[in-house]
Motif scaffolding. Structure first.
Motif, PDB file in Angstrom:
ATOM      1  N   ASP A 148      -1.143  10.993  -0.850  1.00 30.28           N
ATOM      2  CA  ASP A 148      -0.252  10.612   0.251  1.00 30.28           C
ATOM      3  C   ASP A 148       0.101   9.133   0.095  1.00 30.28           C
ATOM      4  OD1 ASP A 148       0.928   9.871   2.686  1.00 30.28           O
ATOM      5  OD2 ASP A 148      -0.218  11.371   3.809  1.00 30.28           O
TER       6      ASP A 148
ATOM      7  N   TYR B  32      -6.856   9.749  -0.695  1.00 33.83           N
ATOM      8  CA  TYR B  32      -5.720  10.114   0.149  1.00 33.83           C
ATOM      9  C   TYR B  32      -4.975  11.354  -0.319  1.00 33.83           C
ATOM     10  CZ  TYR B  32      -6.173   5.546   2.471  1.00 33.83           C
ATOM     11  OH  TYR B  32      -6.619   4.456   3.177  1.00 33.83           O
TER      12      TYR B  32
ATOM     13  N   ASN C 248      -7.351   7.362   8.548  1.00 32.84           N
ATOM     14  CA  ASN C 248      -6.647   6.847   7.378  1.00 32.84           C
ATOM     15  C   ASN C 248      -7.401   5.716   6.688  1.00 32.84           C
ATOM     16  OD1 ASN C 248      -4.618   8.661   7.815  1.00 32.84           O
ATOM     17  ND2 ASN C 248      -3.224   7.212   8.774  1.00 32.84           N
TER      18      ASN C 248
ATOM     19  N   ASN D 178       2.216   7.300   1.708  1.00 33.52           N
ATOM     20  CA  ASN D 178       2.321   6.550   2.964  1.00 33.52           C
ATOM     21  C   ASN D 178       0.964   5.980   3.366  1.00 33.52           C
ATOM     22  OD1 ASN D 178       5.113   6.882   3.454  1.00 33.52           O
ATOM     23  ND2 ASN D 178       4.765   8.945   4.261  1.00 33.52           N
ATOM     24  N   LYS D 179      -0.099   6.727   3.123  1.00 30.93           N
ATOM     25  CA  LYS D 179      -1.436   6.213   3.424  1.00 30.93           C
ATOM     26  C   LYS D 179      -1.815   5.103   2.457  1.00 30.93           C
ATOM     27  CE  LYS D 179      -3.095  10.444   5.631  1.00 30.93           C
ATOM     28  NZ  LYS D 179      -4.069  11.564   5.605  1.00 30.93           N
ATOM     29  N   TRP D 180      -1.370   5.204   1.214  1.00 27.67           N
ATOM     30  CA  TRP D 180      -1.616   4.120   0.275  1.00 27.67           C
ATOM     31  C   TRP D 180      -0.878   2.852   0.708  1.00 27.67           C
ATOM     32  CZ3 TRP D 180      -5.360   3.279  -2.868  1.00 27.67           C
ATOM     33  CH2 TRP D 180      -6.054   4.348  -3.437  1.00 27.67           C
TER      34      TRP D 180
ATOM     35  N   GLN E 225      -0.362   2.007   3.780  1.00 28.22           N
ATOM     36  CA  GLN E 225      -1.203   1.458   4.844  1.00 28.22           C
ATOM     37  C   GLN E 225      -2.403   0.729   4.256  1.00 28.22           C
ATOM     38  OE1 GLN E 225      -2.168   4.264   8.004  1.00 28.22           O
ATOM     39  NE2 GLN E 225      -0.236   5.334   7.717  1.00 28.22           N
TER      40      GLN E 225
ATOM     41  N   ILE F  40      -3.538   0.186   8.218  1.00 29.09           N
ATOM     42  CA  ILE F  40      -4.292   1.357   8.694  1.00 29.09           C
ATOM     43  C   ILE F  40      -4.472   1.247  10.201  1.00 29.09           C
ATOM     44  CG2 ILE F  40      -6.549   2.500   8.617  1.00 29.09           C
ATOM     45  CD1 ILE F  40      -6.761   1.411   5.684  1.00 29.09           C
TER      46      ILE F  40
END
Length: 503
Positions: A207, A204, A251, A209-211, A213, A246
Motif C-alpha cells: 500500500d 504495508y 498504519n 499510500n501507507k508508505w 505516511q 501516520i
C-alpha cells in the motif's frame, strides 16, 4: 568497510547467530555478495531489507539503549557490562553486519535494481528505509560514512561525513540531506511503476499510500531530532509533513516477526531463548510507572506475585532491579521481564519503529516549545495532542479507550500539561519514554536532546565518564583500524561527548 549481505529469509539464520554470539567480526568476510541482486529479485530483497531494519533496531543496539534509558536492567553477561556504561569495543557486528553490510547495503542494491527495472515504487520505499537506517546510524555514532558509503569495491574507505551535513546537506561536498533523501523517496512513490510490491512487503502489503505516511512520519522524526539545534528548520518541516504522517495506530511502521526459531522478534529470542538471565525490568521504570498508576505496566512486564520482596503497585506485584546494582539477582521466576505486547507469546510481536503516538508527541512538544514556523493542526492544542498521544500509546498496548478516559480523570497530574514550557516538555518526553518501551533507540534520542526524563547515573557506573550517561555509541574498532579515510575524525572521542544535534 566490509560488505556483508543478508538475503531474503536467509536473514533468519544470521538473526539467530547474531542474537547468541558474543564474539566480534564473525560474519562472512567478503567484499561482494555471494548472491546477485538480479538473481534474487526485488521481492526477496525488499522483504530482507525490512526484516533487517527491524532486527537492527531491536538487537544489540536496542539492548544497550534500553539499558542506558533504564527501561531494562542488565543483570548478567554483556547487558550487565553495558548497564554500567562499559560500551567501548562493542558493536562491530552491528556496524559491519546489520547496518553497513546489512540493511544499508540492501537499500543500495534495492535502489539500483528497481531503477534498472523502471520500478520507482520499490525505489521510493528503498530510499525511505535507507534514510531511516542512516538516521539511526548517525544518531548513535555521530559523524559516519554517508555520501561515499555503499560503493563496494569502488570505495572501501569512505569519508566520515559530519552529522550536521548528513541532516542538512552540503552541496559543496556533494552531500544530500536526509530530508531530501526522504522527499526523493516520496516523489518516487508518485511515479508510474512497472512493478509494485504486494505480498513481499510484510509491513504495508504494497500500500503506497501507507508508505507515504511512513515517509512523512520519518520527516517528523528527523525534524524533531534536530529541533534543539535547528529549531526554525525543524518547525518548518514538521509543519509541512504533519498532515501526511501516520494518523492511526493501524498504519504504524512496524516490522512483523514470527514464531519459528528462525524468524522471531529479537527481543523475545534474546530474553526468552538464548539469554533468559541477562535482563529484567529496571526499578527506575517500575517506580516511574507505578507512581503514575500507569495501566501499561502489566502489559509491558509480567507480575511476580510469589516474590515476597517485590514492589506492590496498584497494578500488581512486580520485581525490578536497580541498574548497576551489585545486589543478588532474584530467581528467574521472580523477575519482571518483557510481556507479550513487547515480545509476543513466541516471538511474533512486531518491532515498532514509527508510530501514531510518536507523531502526536512530536506535535505537542513542537507546540509547547514554540518552534518557529510551526502551527497547530486545526482544532488541536498542545493539551489535546498530548492526551491523544498517551491515548494512542495506551490503546495500541490494549488498554480500552474508556479506561484511558477514566485514567485521565483519576490522574490529573499526568493528564494535564503544565503551563510552564519546560515542565510541559518534561511531561511529554517522560510519557514518550514510557510509550517507547521496547524501542530504546527512540527514547535515547529524546533523552540526549532534552535531558528528559530525569535519569540518575547508575550505581557502580564506569566507562569513559562514570558521572554521565553515555551520549553516543563508540566507533567499532574494526572500522577505526581499517578505514584510513576518516578525515579529521576523533577516533578516541569520549562517549560523554554529545552528538551535533544534542549540543
Amino acid at each position: 568497510m566490509k560488505k556483508h549481505q543478508f538475503w531474503g529469509l536467509a536473514l533468519a539464520a544470521s538473526v539467530a547467530f547474531a542474537s547468541t554470539s558474543c564474539k566480534k567480526d564473525e560474519f562472512l568476510d567478503v567484499n561482494t555478495s555471494p548472491n546477485s541482486p538480479e538473481a534474487v529479485g526485488l521481492p526477496v530483497l525488499l522483504t530482507s531489507t525490512l526484516l533487517t531494519t527491524g532486527f537492527a533496531n531491536a538487537n544489540d543496539l536496542g539492548r544497550v539503549t534500553s539499558l542506558l534509558m533504564q527501561h531494562q536492567a542488565g543483570i548478567a553477561n554483556q547487558p550487565a557490562t553495558y548497564d554500567v556504561y562499559n560500551i567501548r569495543g562493542s558493536f562491530d557486528n552491528q556496524w559491519n553486519g546489520e547496518l553497513y553490510g546489512g540493511v544499508l547495503n540492501d537499500t543500495k542494491q534495492l535502489v539500483d535494481l528497481s531503477t534498472q527495472k523502471s520500478s520507482p515504487a520499490y525505489t521510493g520505499i528503498a530510499k525511505l528505509i535507507q534514510a531511516y537506517n542512516f538516521a539511526l546510524t548517525t544518531d548513535l555514532y555521530g559523524d559516519v560514512p554517508y555520501s561515499q558509503a555503499l560503493q563496494g569495491l569502488a570505495n572501501l574507505t569512505p569519508r566520515f561525513d559530519k552529522q550536521e551535513d548528513i541532516y542538512k546537506g552540503n552541496q559543496a561536498k556533494g552531500i544530500q540531506s536526509l530530508f531530501d533523501l526522504v522527499k526523493s523517496g516520496l516523489a518516487d512513490l508518485d511515479k508510474p511503476s512497472a512493478l509494485k510490491p504486494s505480498g513481499d512487503d510484510p509491513v504495508y502489503g504494497g500500500d503506497l499510500n501507507k508508505w507515504k505516511q511512513m515517509g512523512n512520519s520519518l520527516l517528523l522524526k528527523l525534524a524533531n531530532t534536530i529541533s534543539k539545534k535547528e529549531p526554525a528548520l525543524a518547525g518548518s518541516i514538521i509543519a509541512q509533513a504533519a498532515a501526511g504522517a501516520i494518523a492511526s495506530n493501524g498504519n504504524d511502521f512496524q516490522v512483523p516477526f514470527g514464531t519459528s526459531t528462525t524468524n522471531q522478534n529479537p527481543l523475545y529470542q534474546y530474553n526468552f531463548v538464548t539469554r533468559p538471565d541477562d535482563q529484567m525490568l529496571s526499578q527506575r521504570l517500575l517506580d516511574s510507572m507505578s507512581v503514575r498508576r500507569d495501566p501499561r505496566l502489566p502489559i509491558y512486564f509480567n507480575t511476580t506475585p510469589a516474590n515476597t520482596s517485590a514492589t506492590t503497585t496498584p497494578l500488581g506485584i512486580f520485581t525490578g532491579f536497580q541498574n548497576g546494582s551489585p545486589n543478588v539477582v532474584p530467581a528467574r521466576a521472580n523477575r519482571s521481564r518483557y510481556n507479550v505486547y513487547i515480545r509476543g507469546t513466541q516471538g511474533e510481536a512486531p518491532v515498532r519503529l514509527l508510530t501514531n503516538f510518536q507523531r502526536l508527541f512530536i506535535l505537542a512538544e513542537s507546540a509547547v516549545q514554540g518552534l518557529p514556523g510551526f502551527t497547530l493542526p486545526a482544532g488541536t492544542t498542545a493539551q489535546s495532542l498530548y492526551q491523544s498521544a498517551i491515548r494512542a500509546s495506551m490503546t495500541k498496548a490494549g488498554v480500552p479507550d474508556a479506561d484511558v478516559t477514566a485514567y485521565f480523570t483519576a490522574n490529573p497530574r499526568v493528564a494535564l500539561l503544565s503551563t510552564n514550557a519546560t515542565l510541559a516538555q518534561n511531561q511529554i518526553i517522560t510519557q514518550k519514554w514510557i510509550a517507547w518501551v521496547g524501542n530504546g533507540y527512540e527514547a535515547y534520542n529524546d533523552y540526549r536532546r532534552t535531558g528528559f526524563p530525569r535519569l540518575q547515573v547508575v550505581t557502580n557506573a564506569a566507562g569513559d565518564d562514570p558521572s554521565i550517561i553515555p551520549r553516543r555509541i563508540p566507533y567499532p574498532n574494526s572500522e577505526l583500524n581499517s578505514n584510513t579515510n576518516a578525515e579529521g575524525l576523533d577516533k578516541n572521542i569520549r562517549t560523554s561527548t554529545p552528538v551535533w544535534w544534542a549540543q
